[in-house]
Design a protein around this motif. Structure first.
Motif, mmCIF file in Angstrom:
data_model
loop_
_atom_site.group_PDB
_atom_site.id
_atom_site.type_symbol
_atom_site.label_atom_id
_atom_site.label_comp_id
_atom_site.label_asym_id
_atom_site.label_seq_id
_atom_site.Cartn_x
_atom_site.Cartn_y
_atom_site.Cartn_z
ATOM 1 N N UNK A 150 -8.392 6.832 0.334
ATOM 2 C CA UNK A 150 -8.586 5.378 0.406
ATOM 3 C C UNK A 150 -9.495 4.882 -0.727
ATOM 4 N N UNK A 151 -10.500 5.673 -1.038
ATOM 5 C CA UNK A 151 -11.457 5.255 -2.045
ATOM 6 C C UNK A 151 -10.771 5.162 -3.412
ATOM 7 N N UNK A 152 -10.111 6.238 -3.741
ATOM 8 C CA UNK A 152 -9.384 6.294 -5.006
ATOM 9 C C UNK A 152 -8.478 5.079 -5.154
ATOM 10 N N UNK A 172 0.821 -1.202 0.000
ATOM 11 C CA UNK A 172 0.000 0.000 0.000
ATOM 12 C C UNK A 172 0.860 1.260 0.000
ATOM 13 N N UNK A 173 1.865 1.270 0.844
ATOM 14 C CA UNK A 173 2.726 2.446 0.931
ATOM 15 C C UNK A 173 3.349 2.759 -0.423
ATOM 16 N N UNK A 174 3.892 1.724 -1.052
ATOM 17 C CA UNK A 174 4.512 1.934 -2.360
ATOM 18 C C UNK A 174 3.485 2.484 -3.352
ATOM 19 N N UNK A 189 -8.366 15.258 4.114
ATOM 20 C CA UNK A 189 -7.750 15.119 2.794
ATOM 21 C C UNK A 189 -7.137 13.741 2.728
ATOM 22 N N UNK A 190 -6.688 13.352 1.576
ATOM 23 C CA UNK A 190 -6.009 12.071 1.450
ATOM 24 C C UNK A 190 -4.647 12.144 2.116
ATOM 25 N N UNK A 191 -3.852 11.099 1.927
ATOM 26 C CA UNK A 191 -2.527 11.075 2.539
ATOM 27 C C UNK A 191 -1.447 11.491 1.555
ATOM 28 N N UNK A 192 -0.392 12.020 2.116
ATOM 29 C CA UNK A 192 0.781 12.468 1.362
ATOM 30 C C UNK A 192 1.996 11.841 2.024
ATOM 31 N N UNK A 193 3.002 11.422 1.265
ATOM 32 C CA UNK A 193 4.170 10.805 1.904
ATOM 33 C C UNK A 193 4.942 11.816 2.751
ATOM 34 N N UNK A 194 5.494 11.367 3.828
ATOM 35 C CA UNK A 194 6.442 12.195 4.584
ATOM 36 C C UNK A 194 7.839 11.954 4.016
ATOM 37 N N UNK A 195 8.812 12.685 4.518
ATOM 38 C CA UNK A 195 10.189 12.442 4.072
ATOM 39 C C UNK A 195 10.568 11.001 4.362
ATOM 40 N N UNK A 233 -10.806 -0.937 4.918
ATOM 41 C CA UNK A 233 -9.587 -1.625 5.332
ATOM 42 C C UNK A 233 -8.369 -0.773 5.036
ATOM 43 N N UNK A 234 -8.372 -0.247 3.822
ATOM 44 C CA UNK A 234 -7.255 0.598 3.437
ATOM 45 C C UNK A 234 -7.131 1.760 4.413
ATOM 46 N N UNK A 235 -8.267 2.298 4.800
ATOM 47 C CA UNK A 235 -8.231 3.412 5.746
ATOM 48 C C UNK A 235 -7.519 3.014 7.025
ATOM 49 N N UNK A 236 -7.845 1.818 7.502
ATOM 50 C CA UNK A 236 -7.186 1.368 8.725
ATOM 51 C C UNK A 236 -5.677 1.276 8.555
ATOM 52 N N UNK A 237 -5.286 0.663 7.443
ATOM 53 C CA UNK A 237 -3.844 0.540 7.205
ATOM 54 C C UNK A 237 -3.194 1.908 7.062
ATOM 55 N N UNK A 238 -3.892 2.800 6.376
ATOM 56 C CA UNK A 238 -3.342 4.139 6.208
ATOM 57 C C UNK A 238 -3.159 4.819 7.553
ATOM 58 N N UNK A 239 -4.103 4.571 8.445
ATOM 59 C CA UNK A 239 -3.983 5.161 9.781
ATOM 60 C C UNK A 239 -2.707 4.666 10.453
#
Lengths: 352, 352
Positions: free
Chosen positions: B35-37, B18-20, B71-77, B50-56
């Motif tokens: 998550x929906x996208x 998922x992260x990748x 908003x959706x998620x954005x990668x950190x450094x 489920x994805x939402x949970x993992x994203x959390x």
DNA sequence: ATTTAGCACTCTCATTCTGAGAGTGCTACC
DNA sequence: GGTAGCACTCTCAGAATGAGAGTGCTAAAT
């Protein structure tokens, strides 16, 4: 080149004053200039209504325009042209600045590379625009000396020195290894044969004693021609980020187009060569709004000058900025730096 | 250098995937990933919940963040670092591209200047970022040959050739005019005396026959030391305008700060030198978000590599882009071009 | 014959408000 | 553990609004 088509007799003394004032104000503030503001900030003994009337005339004559019905006035390209031509002769760089600049040059290491970089840096910082300096390129060149140095195996370093002091070096790869003694012999013979000759003269000569001589002779002629033909020297720029600070370029697309020209060195060389080729050294040219020729510079102006010693070695230099650039600062700076470089080139040619 | 502080065992296989996916999507779209996208566009057999949970979880672990609550998620450094380290080994440049690039190099004129320009141009266009190439700089250098050529009056051109084939030329101004014969004599004597020596050895020598010899000897030693000490070679860049096209830099101020680094060559050289000084040739380094050291690069990433032949001549090259750069394209390109230049440098050193 | 005061008119721009849309976290159910 | 559903939050684009700046014109003043 476009001919300026305004007729100065059209403008009353008062209109001239107002036009200059408006443009100066707009250059400072980047805001459309209104009649009220003008009447209040500068002590002209005129009411805003009168100014409005004059502004209407100036607008009709094409020197000003309104971004929209109820905004102040903004100069047109024509307006800027008038402004520049009026200011061209008057503007002088303050003496203290002149000294600072000269000082920097005479303190730097006496190398072309240093001078070019310094010139670009000074132009950029003084004008807050993007500077470009094309290294001087020789216009005629006479042979003085050649050295052939074996470096490794079949590779030979050829160093060519011209009467003007220019140096060209090149690595040749011969068909087979040649000992240094034979190379030295060739060099000595050619030095005698070619002293003082021009590229043209050399290309018609023939050398007999050693087949190698003839080969080298050809290469020398070729190299000398190349030195002349090279449209202009290497290009130095500085201050690329200055243009990003200007409000008119905050929408990055315009800025990108302008900066792109500075990445494509070839276009830039062409531009410099074309606009300065038929102008005298010492004469400044101001291109406003790309002069219809360069679409990517529609929003920009350039102040360009040629420097060097005509007939011997000349280069070009200039500053690019928004049309709303600080001409009163840029023009004298470009003129002064061009003069300085001309002196340096001239000193360098005539020897010490 | 900062040590990556994630612990790969923390991540389940699914979380990795998922992260990748999220990072790849964000790099493409520049939009926060929801998550929906994610559930819809990629056929993972998981519901958005489920994805939402993992994203959390991923957010808590520091790999992702939310620009704002909804908003959706954005990668950190940290997220990017993970992404890069995962991809580092796998990514290879397509063979056709490899061939095209090689072809361009072997077709260009065999001059350092050409290669550097070409490398900068290829890196910029392939990565859509700003490229920087520092010319190789010699690490040890042995004397081969010197020539002294009188040019004008007291001015003398000194051409120094090293065993590696490097050439240095310099104009000296002597205290008084010296005829060419005496200069040649000096050169001949010194050539005998210095053959194969290092700068260090030369600086301890003394030459007797002619006071001029000693003067020149000193200059030679000085010049050779300068060649080595020069922290790194000249710097070539390309693609400066690419960065202006990126959405994260549309507010020109960030872009200006990043580009400013590229105008201050000194800072850039320092950066390249420092980050590559202790790394092997062939190893890539990826600096993400300036790594806390370079404030002006807080929003940027750089992919940097060292090239050349260690102990003989090495240089550095790299690409700068937004943190959201196309690593999967940039990394293999940088690696490949670095390899190519290494080969070229190596060929050049060993002679033909 | 200029110049000026006054006024109605126009247009922009910053501000505020609003609703749609996207995304989330949590809970209860499968 | 996975999923559906739902209430909630937050942003963003668009509409509405009004202040402000500037204009052009007319009529009076110099």
């Amino acid at each position: 080149m476009r001919v300026l088509n305004y007729d100065m007799t059209n403008l009353s003394e008062r209109q001239k004053t107002l036009l200059m004032l408006i443009i100066r104000d707009y250059i400072d503030s980047a805001q459309p200039v209104g009649s009220k503001r003008l009447a209040e900030h500068y002590h002209i003994n005129l009411s805003s209504a009168t100014i409005r009337n004059e502004m209407a005339s100036l607008t009709e004559m094409g020197y000003l325009r309104q971004p929209h019905t109820s905004a102040g006035r903004v100069p047109t390209e024509e307006g800027y042209r008038y402004f520049v031509s009026e200011m061209m002769n008057s503007a002088e760089l303050p003496e203290t600045v002149q000294h600072t600049i000269s000082h920097q040059f005479y303190q730097s290491r006496p190398e072309l590379d240093q001078w070019m970089t310094l010139a670009a840096s000074i132009l950029a910082s003084q004008s807050q625009g993007v500077s470009v300096v094309a290294a001087p390129h020789v216009e005629t060149t006479n042979f003085k000396h050649v050295e052939l140095i074996s470096t490794q195996g079949r590779q030979v370093l050829m160093v060519l020195v011209m009467l003007g002091g220019e140096v060209s070096q090149q690595i040749l790869t011969l068909a087979e290894p040649v000992p240094q003694e034979r190379l030295s012999g060739t060099a000595t013979r050619l030095n005698g044969l070619l002293a003082g000759q021009t590229a043209q003269a050399i290309s018609t000569l023939t050398a007999r004693p050693d087949p190698l001589d003839q080969d080298i002779l050809l290469l020398i002629a070729q190299d000398m021609r190349r030195m002349i033909e090279k449209a202009s020297g290497e290009i130095y720029t500085d201050g690329l980020t200055n243009v990003l600070a200007e409000p008119e370029f905050s929408e990055s697309d315009e800025a990108r187009r302008a900066l792109k020209i500075f990445e494509e060195r070839a276009t830039l060389q062409d531009l410099l060569a074309r606009t300065t080729s038929n102008s005298d050294v010492g004469a400044l040219q101001v291109l406003i709004g790309g002069e219809g020729e360069y679409d990517d510079l529609r929003q920009c102006s350039m102040v360009i000058a040629r420097y060097g010693v005509p007939g011997m070695a000349t280069g070009a230099l200039g500053v690019l900025g928004p049309m709303r650039m600080a001409y009163s600062r840029t023009i004298p700076t470009v003129r002064f730096v061009a003069g300085l470089l001309s002196d340096l080139v001239s000193d360098n040619i005539s020897g010490e």
